[in-house]
Design a protein around this motif. Structure first.
Motif, PDB file in Angstrom:
ATOM      1  N   MET A  55      30.237  45.280  43.208  1.00 16.80           N
ATOM      2  CA  MET A  55      32.087  44.921  43.782  1.00 16.80           C
ATOM      3  C   MET A  55      31.748  45.021  45.301  1.00 16.80           C
ATOM      4  O   MET A  55      30.559  45.799  45.610  1.00 16.80           O
ATOM      5  CB  MET A  55      32.512  46.532  43.745  1.00 16.80           C
ATOM      6  CG  MET A  55      32.798  47.018  42.343  1.00 16.80           C
ATOM      7  SD  MET A  55      33.924  47.717  41.976  1.00 16.80           S
ATOM      8  CE  MET A  55      32.447  49.780  42.526  1.00 16.80           C
ATOM      9  N   ASN A  56      32.014  43.922  45.996  1.00 16.81           N
ATOM     10  CA  ASN A  56      31.966  43.211  47.239  1.00 16.81           C
ATOM     11  C   ASN A  56      32.845  43.404  48.083  1.00 16.81           C
ATOM     12  O   ASN A  56      34.177  43.493  47.836  1.00 16.81           O
ATOM     13  CB  ASN A  56      31.195  41.820  47.355  1.00 16.81           C
ATOM     14  CG  ASN A  56      30.090  42.068  46.053  1.00 16.81           C
ATOM     15  OD1 ASN A  56      28.969  42.885  46.466  1.00 16.81           O
ATOM     16  ND2 ASN A  56      29.027  40.884  46.207  1.00 16.81           N
ATOM     17  N   SER A  57      33.123  43.491  49.470  1.00 14.22           N
ATOM     18  CA  SER A  57      34.241  43.436  50.541  1.00 14.22           C
ATOM     19  C   SER A  57      35.404  44.275  49.897  1.00 14.22           C
ATOM     20  O   SER A  57      36.411  44.266  48.759  1.00 14.22           O
ATOM     21  CB  SER A  57      34.505  41.942  50.373  1.00 14.22           C
ATOM     22  OG  SER A  57      33.466  40.851  50.764  1.00 14.22           O
ATOM     23  N   LEU A  58      34.640  45.636  49.600  1.00 16.21           N
ATOM     24  CA  LEU A  58      35.421  46.842  48.409  1.00 16.21           C
ATOM     25  C   LEU A  58      37.064  46.910  49.858  1.00 16.21           C
ATOM     26  O   LEU A  58      36.886  47.176  51.629  1.00 16.21           O
ATOM     27  CB  LEU A  58      34.892  47.413  48.243  1.00 16.21           C
ATOM     28  CG  LEU A  58      33.484  47.736  47.201  1.00 16.21           C
ATOM     29  CD1 LEU A  58      32.821  48.646  46.966  1.00 16.21           C
ATOM     30  CD2 LEU A  58      34.758  47.822  45.840  1.00 16.21           C
ATOM     31  N   LYS A  59      38.212  46.991  49.317  1.00 21.06           N
ATOM     32  CA  LYS A  59      39.266  47.712  49.829  1.00 21.06           C
ATOM     33  C   LYS A  59      39.423  48.893  49.298  1.00 21.06           C
ATOM     34  O   LYS A  59      39.269  49.140  48.601  1.00 21.06           O
ATOM     35  CB  LYS A  59      39.914  46.018  49.737  1.00 21.06           C
ATOM     36  CG  LYS A  59      39.945  45.176  49.918  1.00 21.06           C
ATOM     37  CD  LYS A  59      40.955  43.731  49.512  1.00 21.06           C
ATOM     38  CE  LYS A  59      40.648  42.505  49.860  1.00 21.06           C
ATOM     39  NZ  LYS A  59      41.552  42.028  49.249  1.00 21.06           N
ATOM     40  N   SER A  60      40.829  49.544  50.320  1.00 24.59           N
ATOM     41  CA  SER A  60      41.270  50.651  49.714  1.00 24.59           C
ATOM     42  C   SER A  60      41.903  50.631  48.502  1.00 24.59           C
ATOM     43  O   SER A  60      41.548  51.507  48.019  1.00 24.59           O
ATOM     44  CB  SER A  60      41.906  50.980  51.483  1.00 24.59           C
ATOM     45  OG  SER A  60      43.117  50.298  51.411  1.00 24.59           O
ATOM     46  N   GLU A  61      42.570  49.661  48.179  1.00 22.82           N
ATOM     47  CA  GLU A  61      43.049  49.447  47.243  1.00 22.82           C
ATOM     48  C   GLU A  61      42.516  49.373  45.949  1.00 22.82           C
ATOM     49  O   GLU A  61      42.904  49.642  44.818  1.00 22.82           O
ATOM     50  CB  GLU A  61      43.839  47.827  47.004  1.00 22.82           C
ATOM     51  CG  GLU A  61      43.698  47.356  46.647  1.00 22.82           C
ATOM     52  CD  GLU A  61      43.541  46.519  48.401  1.00 22.82           C
ATOM     53  OE1 GLU A  61      44.044  47.871  49.733  1.00 22.82           O
ATOM     54  OE2 GLU A  61      43.871  45.436  49.057  1.00 22.82           O
ATOM     55  N   ASP A  62      40.570  49.008  45.730  1.00 22.40           N
ATOM     56  CA  ASP A  62      39.866  49.457  44.665  1.00 22.40           C
ATOM     57  C   ASP A  62      39.644  50.833  44.736  1.00 22.40           C
ATOM     58  O   ASP A  62      39.270  50.815  43.583  1.00 22.40           O
ATOM     59  CB  ASP A  62      38.770  48.687  45.462  1.00 22.40           C
ATOM     60  CG  ASP A  62      39.536  47.145  45.782  1.00 22.40           C
ATOM     61  OD1 ASP A  62      38.143  46.490  46.670  1.00 22.40           O
ATOM     62  OD2 ASP A  62      39.455  46.539  44.324  1.00 22.40           O
ATOM     63  N   THR A  63      40.005  51.805  45.625  1.00 20.13           N
ATOM     64  CA  THR A  63      40.155  52.988  44.946  1.00 20.13           C
ATOM     65  C   THR A  63      40.688  53.174  42.992  1.00 20.13           C
ATOM     66  O   THR A  63      41.751  53.223  43.603  1.00 20.13           O
ATOM     67  CB  THR A  63      40.259  54.282  45.980  1.00 20.13           C
ATOM     68  OG1 THR A  63      39.840  54.063  47.063  1.00 20.13           O
ATOM     69  CG2 THR A  63      40.225  55.077  45.892  1.00 20.13           C
ATOM     70  N   ALA A  64      40.002  53.841  42.968  1.00 16.14           N
ATOM     71  CA  ALA A  64      39.396  53.964  41.622  1.00 16.14           C
ATOM     72  C   ALA A  64      38.855  55.094  40.571  1.00 16.14           C
ATOM     73  O   ALA A  64      37.597  54.566  41.246  1.00 16.14           O
ATOM     74  CB  ALA A  64      40.619  52.885  40.350  1.00 16.14           C
ATOM     75  N   THR A  65      39.536  55.066  39.733  1.00 15.77           N
ATOM     76  CA  THR A  65      38.572  55.531  38.191  1.00 15.77           C
ATOM     77  C   THR A  65      38.343  54.473  37.517  1.00 15.77           C
ATOM     78  O   THR A  65      38.911  53.519  36.927  1.00 15.77           O
ATOM     79  CB  THR A  65      38.873  56.658  37.655  1.00 15.77           C
ATOM     80  OG1 THR A  65      39.453  57.870  38.328  1.00 15.77           O
ATOM     81  CG2 THR A  65      37.735  57.388  36.453  1.00 15.77           C
ATOM     82  N   TYR A  66      36.813  53.970  37.479  1.00 12.41           N
ATOM     83  CA  TYR A  66      36.026  52.671  36.624  1.00 12.41           C
ATOM     84  C   TYR A  66      35.555  53.124  35.641  1.00 12.41           C
ATOM     85  O   TYR A  66      35.229  54.070  35.101  1.00 12.41           O
ATOM     86  CB  TYR A  66      35.610  52.175  37.672  1.00 12.41           C
ATOM     87  CG  TYR A  66      36.241  50.867  38.297  1.00 12.41           C
ATOM     88  CD1 TYR A  66      36.353  51.521  39.757  1.00 12.41           C
ATOM     89  CD2 TYR A  66      35.694  49.605  38.577  1.00 12.41           C
ATOM     90  CE1 TYR A  66      36.978  51.452  40.624  1.00 12.41           C
ATOM     91  CE2 TYR A  66      36.444  49.059  39.654  1.00 12.41           C
ATOM     92  CZ  TYR A  66      36.655  49.840  40.925  1.00 12.41           C
ATOM     93  OH  TYR A  66      37.978  49.983  41.848  1.00 12.41           O
ATOM     94  N   SER A  75      42.777  39.758  41.430  1.00  8.83           N
ATOM     95  CA  SER A  75      42.955  40.743  42.586  1.00  8.83           C
ATOM     96  C   SER A  75      41.963  40.939  42.563  1.00  8.83           C
ATOM     97  O   SER A  75      41.555  42.053  43.639  1.00  8.83           O
ATOM     98  CB  SER A  75      43.703  42.358  41.737  1.00  8.83           C
ATOM     99  OG  SER A  75      43.235  42.492  40.265  1.00  8.83           O
ATOM    100  N   VAL A  76      40.109  40.787  42.079  1.00  5.19           N
ATOM    101  CA  VAL A  76      38.957  41.054  41.936  1.00  5.19           C
ATOM    102  C   VAL A  76      38.303  39.828  41.751  1.00  5.19           C
ATOM    103  O   VAL A  76      37.378  39.522  42.414  1.00  5.19           O
ATOM    104  CB  VAL A  76      38.281  42.079  40.991  1.00  5.19           C
ATOM    105  CG1 VAL A  76      39.486  43.548  40.768  1.00  5.19           C
ATOM    106  CG2 VAL A  76      38.597  41.488  39.571  1.00  5.19           C
ATOM    107  N   LYS A  77      38.928  38.323  41.797  1.00  3.11           N
ATOM    108  CA  LYS A  77      38.411  37.593  41.252  1.00  3.11           C
ATOM    109  C   LYS A  77      37.009  37.046  42.732  1.00  3.11           C
ATOM    110  O   LYS A  77      38.495  36.601  43.795  1.00  3.11           O
ATOM    111  CB  LYS A  77      38.705  36.500  40.996  1.00  3.11           C
ATOM    112  CG  LYS A  77      38.160  35.004  40.889  1.00  3.11           C
ATOM    113  CD  LYS A  77      39.123  33.897  39.697  1.00  3.11           C
ATOM    114  CE  LYS A  77      39.919  34.635  38.722  1.00  3.11           C
ATOM    115  NZ  LYS A  77      40.743  33.627  38.471  1.00  3.11           N
ATOM    116  N   GLY A  78      36.465  36.579  42.749  1.00  2.25           N
ATOM    117  CA  GLY A  78      35.233  36.183  43.824  1.00  2.25           C
ATOM    118  C   GLY A  78      34.863  37.276  44.695  1.00  2.25           C
ATOM    119  O   GLY A  78      33.500  37.206  45.412  1.00  2.25           O
ATOM    120  N   ARG A  79      35.323  38.937  44.738  1.00  2.59           N
ATOM    121  CA  ARG A  79      34.569  39.870  44.876  1.00  2.59           C
ATOM    122  C   ARG A  79      34.035  40.698  44.280  1.00  2.59           C
ATOM    123  O   ARG A  79      32.465  41.095  44.689  1.00  2.59           O
ATOM    124  CB  ARG A  79      36.288  40.916  45.610  1.00  2.59           C
ATOM    125  CG  ARG A  79      37.250  40.117  46.959  1.00  2.59           C
ATOM    126  CD  ARG A  79      37.674  40.895  47.498  1.00  2.59           C
ATOM    127  NE  ARG A  79      38.405  41.675  46.545  1.00  2.59           N
ATOM    128  CZ  ARG A  79      38.644  42.955  46.082  1.00  2.59           C
ATOM    129  NH1 ARG A  79      38.216  43.871  46.785  1.00  2.59           N
ATOM    130  NH2 ARG A  79      39.386  43.537  45.071  1.00  2.59           N
TER     131      ARG A  79
END
Lengths: 118, 111
Positions: free
Chosen positions: A83-94, A63-67
């Motif tokens: 974190m590059n090329s961020l998408k809306s689905e990356d919205t989260a608490t890290y 899901s995140v490989k390469g980004r």
């Protein structure tokens, strides 16, 4: 006392980049594998990345490989997540978390929120 | 990829009741080195997750002994012998034998 303190979160537009940091203290940072785990709002936990003690080996889910790129600076006892090329689905608490072989995820940070939205 | 299936998704309990949560893996979690990397976490409301049980059955330091873990291969169980109010939250199993995967969680609430 072991402490993990994340920083660098915020609001970012889709397609842009963000770098998270995790400052570690209370233990010998260079002796431990480390990981990033995220949690989308009202959702469960998802593993994001792992890094070896020296930083020479890194692991990611598809899901995140390469980004996303995990890295560390043992001299500064710090962990990073680029974190590059961020998408809306990356919205989260890290969260950053410590790994210890048979006792993985024994310490967690307080988490940092990342919101990807235009 | 390994899938961890937790049941039930929600658990209602009274104080003092004993409860169990199941975590079933799509692949054996026995590593070639003989270890089984299956752990249990609790996330209380508004807090970060905390480790309760590691390597199937080992109690993390400071965790009350009413928590216990068991299982092998693909089937694992977390048991709470006498629920207390502070036990409420979401329980996750996580495996580290084949990269890392978390279960979907089991929410423990008061009946």
């Amino acid at each position: 006392e072991v402490q993990l303190v994340e920083s660098g979160g915020g609001l970012v537009q889709p397609g842009r980049s963000l770098k998270l940091s995790c400052a570690a203290s209370g233990f010998t940072f260079s002796n431990y594998y480390m990981a990033w785990v995220r949690q989308a709002p009202k959702k469960g936990l998802e593993w994001v990345a792992t890094i070896s003690t020296s930083g020479s080996r890194t692991y990611y889910p598809d899901s995140v490989k390469g980004r996303f790129t995990i890295s560390r600076d043992n001299a500064k006892s710090s962990l990073y997540l680029q974190m590059n090329s961020l998408k809306s689905e990356d919205t989260a608490t890290y969260y950053c978390a410590r790994l210890e072989g048979i006792k993985d995820f024994d310490y967690w940070g307080q988490g940092v929120m990342v919101t990807v939205s235009s | 990829d390994v899938v961890l299936t937790q049941t039930p998704p929600t658990l209602s309990a009274t104080i003092g009741q004993s409860v169990s949560i199941s975590c079933r893996s799509s692949q054996s979690l026995l590593h070639s080195n003989g270890n089984t990397y299956l752990h249990w976490l609790l996330q209380r409301p508004g807090q970060s997750p905390q480790l309760l049980i590691y390597s199937v059955s080992r109690l993390e330091s400071g965790v009350p002994n009413r928590f216990s873990g068991s299982g092998s291969g693909t089937d694992f169980t977390l048991k709470i012998s006498g629920v207390e109010a502070e036990d409420l939250g979401v329980y996750y199993c996580v495996q580290g034998t084949h990269a890392y995967t978390f279960g979907a969680g089991t929410k423990l609430e008061l009946k």
